[in-house]
Scaffold this motif. Structure first.
Motif, PDB file in Angstrom:
ATOM      1  N   CYS A   1     -25.037 -33.045 -86.695  1.00 62.32           N
ATOM      2  CA  CYS A   1     -25.213 -31.696 -86.393  1.00 62.32           C
ATOM      3  C   CYS A   1     -24.014 -30.867 -86.266  1.00 62.32           C
ATOM      4  O   CYS A   1     -22.720 -31.421 -86.054  1.00 62.32           O
ATOM      5  N   LEU A   2     -24.128 -29.573 -86.285  1.00 63.88           N
ATOM      6  CA  LEU A   2     -22.824 -28.641 -86.280  1.00 63.88           C
ATOM      7  C   LEU A   2     -23.194 -27.715 -84.948  1.00 63.88           C
ATOM      8  O   LEU A   2     -24.316 -27.183 -84.809  1.00 63.88           O
ATOM      9  N   LEU A   3     -22.174 -27.690 -84.279  1.00 62.72           N
ATOM     10  CA  LEU A   3     -22.276 -26.866 -82.879  1.00 62.72           C
ATOM     11  C   LEU A   3     -21.303 -25.829 -83.118  1.00 62.72           C
ATOM     12  O   LEU A   3     -19.992 -26.290 -83.236  1.00 62.72           O
ATOM     13  N   GLU A   4     -21.514 -24.569 -82.840  1.00 67.25           N
ATOM     14  CA  GLU A   4     -20.498 -23.533 -82.695  1.00 67.25           C
ATOM     15  C   GLU A   4     -20.505 -22.750 -81.261  1.00 67.25           C
ATOM     16  O   GLU A   4     -21.559 -22.630 -80.725  1.00 67.25           O
ATOM     17  N   SER A   5     -19.457 -22.697 -80.766  1.00 61.78           N
ATOM     18  CA  SER A   5     -19.174 -21.672 -79.454  1.00 61.78           C
ATOM     19  C   SER A   5     -18.398 -20.906 -79.817  1.00 61.78           C
ATOM     20  O   SER A   5     -18.091 -20.454 -80.851  1.00 61.78           O
ATOM     21  N   VAL A   6     -18.186 -19.965 -78.682  1.00 61.02           N
ATOM     22  CA  VAL A   6     -17.235 -18.877 -78.585  1.00 61.02           C
ATOM     23  C   VAL A   6     -15.785 -19.267 -78.910  1.00 61.02           C
ATOM     24  O   VAL A   6     -14.743 -18.689 -79.345  1.00 61.02           O
ATOM     25  N   LYS A   7     -15.623 -20.588 -78.593  1.00 58.19           N
ATOM     26  CA  LYS A   7     -14.272 -21.114 -78.925  1.00 58.19           C
ATOM     27  C   LYS A   7     -13.943 -21.626 -80.141  1.00 58.19           C
ATOM     28  O   LYS A   7     -12.815 -21.670 -80.646  1.00 58.19           O
ATOM     29  N   ALA A   8     -14.967 -22.589 -80.553  1.00 51.56           N
ATOM     30  CA  ALA A   8     -14.798 -23.234 -81.743  1.00 51.56           C
ATOM     31  C   ALA A   8     -16.035 -23.871 -82.247  1.00 51.56           C
ATOM     32  O   ALA A   8     -16.972 -23.675 -81.703  1.00 51.56           O
ATOM     33  N   ALA A   9     -15.770 -24.433 -83.535  1.00 51.08           N
ATOM     34  CA  ALA A   9     -17.057 -25.155 -84.048  1.00 51.08           C
ATOM     35  C   ALA A   9     -16.617 -26.651 -83.992  1.00 51.08           C
ATOM     36  O   ALA A   9     -15.562 -27.104 -83.835  1.00 51.08           O
ATOM     37  N   SER A  10     -17.785 -27.401 -83.903  1.00 53.02           N
ATOM     38  CA  SER A  10     -17.665 -28.954 -83.712  1.00 53.02           C
ATOM     39  C   SER A  10     -18.761 -29.528 -84.277  1.00 53.02           C
ATOM     40  O   SER A  10     -19.991 -29.292 -84.262  1.00 53.02           O
ATOM     41  N   GLU A  11     -18.246 -30.612 -85.048  1.00 54.72           N
ATOM     42  CA  GLU A  11     -19.400 -31.513 -85.506  1.00 54.72           C
ATOM     43  C   GLU A  11     -19.798 -32.660 -84.510  1.00 54.72           C
ATOM     44  O   GLU A  11     -19.044 -33.044 -83.916  1.00 54.72           O
ATOM     45  N   VAL A  12     -20.865 -32.924 -84.537  1.00 49.76           N
ATOM     46  CA  VAL A  12     -21.471 -34.086 -83.850  1.00 49.76           C
ATOM     47  C   VAL A  12     -21.876 -35.240 -84.856  1.00 49.76           C
ATOM     48  O   VAL A  12     -22.633 -34.906 -85.572  1.00 49.76           O
ATOM     49  N   TYR A  13     -21.247 -36.559 -84.426  1.00 50.02           N
ATOM     50  CA  TYR A  13     -21.498 -37.523 -85.517  1.00 50.02           C
ATOM     51  C   TYR A  13     -22.544 -38.417 -84.948  1.00 50.02           C
ATOM     52  O   TYR A  13     -22.574 -38.628 -83.781  1.00 50.02           O
ATOM     53  N   ALA A  14     -22.995 -39.069 -85.968  1.00 53.61           N
ATOM     54  CA  ALA A  14     -24.147 -40.104 -85.604  1.00 53.61           C
ATOM     55  C   ALA A  14     -23.404 -41.509 -85.099  1.00 53.61           C
ATOM     56  O   ALA A  14     -22.419 -41.897 -85.763  1.00 53.61           O
ATOM     57  N   PRO A  15     -23.853 -41.759 -83.813  1.00 54.50           N
ATOM     58  CA  PRO A  15     -23.201 -42.848 -83.121  1.00 54.50           C
ATOM     59  C   PRO A  15     -23.281 -44.156 -83.847  1.00 54.50           C
ATOM     60  O   PRO A  15     -23.037 -45.151 -83.402  1.00 54.50           O
ATOM     61  N   PHE A  16     -24.435 -44.310 -84.492  1.00 58.32           N
ATOM     62  CA  PHE A  16     -25.009 -45.531 -85.210  1.00 58.32           C
ATOM     63  C   PHE A  16     -25.460 -45.051 -86.509  1.00 58.32           C
ATOM     64  O   PHE A  16     -26.028 -43.714 -86.942  1.00 58.32           O
ATOM     65  N   SER A  17     -26.028 -46.011 -87.460  1.00 57.07           N
ATOM     66  CA  SER A  17     -26.752 -45.980 -88.666  1.00 57.07           C
ATOM     67  C   SER A  17     -28.231 -46.092 -88.373  1.00 57.07           C
ATOM     68  O   SER A  17     -28.690 -46.541 -87.331  1.00 57.07           O
ATOM     69  N   GLY A  18     -29.180 -44.846 -88.912  1.00 56.88           N
ATOM     70  CA  GLY A  18     -30.390 -44.871 -88.639  1.00 56.88           C
ATOM     71  C   GLY A  18     -30.893 -43.486 -89.217  1.00 56.88           C
ATOM     72  O   GLY A  18     -30.334 -42.824 -89.896  1.00 56.88           O
ATOM     73  N   GLU A  19     -32.372 -43.547 -88.999  1.00 58.85           N
ATOM     74  CA  GLU A  19     -33.037 -42.230 -89.578  1.00 58.85           C
ATOM     75  C   GLU A  19     -33.339 -41.251 -88.375  1.00 58.85           C
ATOM     76  O   GLU A  19     -33.655 -41.391 -87.303  1.00 58.85           O
ATOM     77  N   ILE A  20     -33.094 -40.023 -88.668  1.00 55.90           N
ATOM     78  CA  ILE A  20     -33.493 -38.755 -87.852  1.00 55.90           C
ATOM     79  C   ILE A  20     -35.071 -38.884 -87.836  1.00 55.90           C
ATOM     80  O   ILE A  20     -35.446 -38.525 -88.836  1.00 55.90           O
ATOM     81  N   VAL A  21     -35.412 -38.896 -86.667  1.00 59.07           N
ATOM     82  CA  VAL A  21     -37.245 -38.964 -86.488  1.00 59.07           C
ATOM     83  C   VAL A  21     -37.564 -37.554 -85.965  1.00 59.07           C
ATOM     84  O   VAL A  21     -38.632 -37.279 -85.863  1.00 59.07           O
ATOM     85  N   ASP A  22     -36.649 -36.857 -85.300  1.00 58.27           N
ATOM     86  CA  ASP A  22     -36.976 -35.676 -84.583  1.00 58.27           C
ATOM     87  C   ASP A  22     -35.671 -34.975 -84.219  1.00 58.27           C
ATOM     88  O   ASP A  22     -34.557 -35.804 -84.045  1.00 58.27           O
ATOM     89  N   VAL A  23     -35.777 -33.445 -84.263  1.00 52.73           N
ATOM     90  CA  VAL A  23     -34.779 -32.719 -83.844  1.00 52.73           C
ATOM     91  C   VAL A  23     -35.312 -31.670 -82.983  1.00 52.73           C
ATOM     92  O   VAL A  23     -36.197 -31.440 -82.845  1.00 52.73           O
ATOM     93  N   ASN A  24     -34.252 -31.323 -81.739  1.00 51.49           N
ATOM     94  CA  ASN A  24     -34.510 -30.360 -80.797  1.00 51.49           C
ATOM     95  C   ASN A  24     -34.669 -28.912 -81.262  1.00 51.49           C
ATOM     96  O   ASN A  24     -33.734 -28.149 -81.474  1.00 51.49           O
ATOM     97  N   THR A  25     -35.574 -28.484 -82.109  1.00 48.23           N
ATOM     98  CA  THR A  25     -35.734 -27.158 -82.661  1.00 48.23           C
ATOM     99  C   THR A  25     -35.524 -25.945 -81.642  1.00 48.23           C
ATOM    100  O   THR A  25     -35.139 -24.875 -82.185  1.00 48.23           O
TER     101      THR A  25
END
Length: 168
Positions: A98-122
């Motif tokens: 995912c990508l997170l943006e703050s008032v300071k910066a934008a940052s990518e969050v990386y998958a810490p392992f291989s697998g399938e996304i089964v749910d996201v926090n909408t």
């Protein structure tokens, strides 16, 4: 009404009276300890593992909940936008989760392992500040099905993560 605020002056904490509320929704909760404010650390659930890139993982069999650590959210500052991955998408370790943006910066969050996304926090789409308020609770980012469960066991426990932070 007057409110108490703690400020730093010459490396001393000094209470200051001001005429507005101290906390806005994005500020860290403060405990009062002998009249001095100290940051309150969020509770980390038992069994949580950590990565060197400041993600936390909580495994429930083959489904792993992923978020960013309290340290990471403090470094980013007030989050204003979250672009989440798609359910059903397969990721390799290191792919953008995912990508997170703050008032300071934008940052990518990386998958810490291989697998399938089964749910996201909408909830994060409309309330990205949940990550700031509750990084280990309501601020989770995604749930993934893990292919190799042994990877989780190799990740840092809370104490090792704290030592890692102290060294870096």
């Amino acid at each position: 009404n007057k409110f108490l605020r703690v400020t730093s002056f010459s490396k001393c904490l000094i209470p200051v009276v001001q005429s507005r509320p101290i906390f806005t929704p994005h500020e860290i909760p403060i405990k009062r300890f002998f009249g001095i404010g100290i940051p309150e650390s969020p509770k980390v659930p038992n069994g949580t593992k950590f990565t060197e890139t400041h993600e936390w993982l909580l495994s429930d069999k083959d489904i792993v909940t992923i978020g960013i650590t309290n340290y990471a959210q403090l470094q980013l500052g007030d989050l204003v936008y979250a672009e989440l991955g798609e359910k059903g998408r397969n990721l390799k370790k290191g792919d953008v989760l995912c990508l997170l943006e703050s008032v300071k910066a934008a940052s990518e969050v990386y998958a810490p392992f291989s697998g399938e996304i089964v749910d996201v926090n909408t909830e994060l789409e409309n309330k990205p500040e949940l990550i700031n308020k509750s990084p280990y609770g309501d601020g989770w980012i995604a749930k993934m099905r893990i292919e190799d469960k042994e990877i989780i066991e190799e990740m840092m426990e809370e104490k090792k993560y704290e030592e890692f932070l102290d060294k870096n």
